[in-house]
Design an enzyme around this catalytic site. Structure first.
Site: not given
Ligand code: THU
Length: 133
Positions: A42, A44-46, A48, A53, A55, A85, A88
């Protein structure tokens, strides 16, 4: 490649996770039908909503290298399970509606195996748009 080996690759991909906001690190590893593996984490970014993810990171990696047929994906949370999620699940369904999904906790090594149809029943996908071009 065994389920455990694929899961271990997903757990290794955790080391590159960039999750300074949620502190929830996820690693993934996609196995293609021709036996290649594509890892993702995963990011992330400022801003949000711009987060990606693990996957979808792995899918982007594979598809951008011309690989579109997949056998399985493993997903590892650092200290807990991280089931894919909804977005994904939909992205995985685009390329591999029968995909095997191995999901687990990297710190304990415990994982569960499911199928994408179990996680995304009655999916909408390419088949629903077939013949419209
Ligand atoms: N996230 C994933 O990368 N994959 C998952 O299966 C569930 C959630 C990440 C997204 C975000 O960076 C963090 O987990 C919290 O939601």
């Amino acid at each position: 490649m065994t389920d455990r080996e694929l899961f271990q690759l997903a757990a290794r991909a955790l080391d590159n996770a960039y999750a300074p906001y949620s502190h929830f690190q996820v690693g993934a590893c996609l196995l293609s039908k021709d036996g290649r593996t594509f890892s993702g984490c995963n990011i992330e970014n400022a801003s949000y909503g711009a987060a990606i993810c693990a996957e979808r990171c792995a899918v982007s990696c594979a598809v951008s290298q011309g690989v579109r047929e997949f056998e399985a994906i493993a997903v590892a949370g650092r200290e807990s399970f991280a089931w894919p999620c909804g977005i994904c699940r939909q992205t995985l369904n685009e390329f591999a509606p029968e995909l095997k999904v191995i999901c687990g906790n990297a710190s304990t090594g415990e994982y569960t195996v499911a199928t994408l149809p179990q996680l995304l029943p009655r999916a909408f996908g390419p088949k629903d748009l077939a013949g419209r071009d």
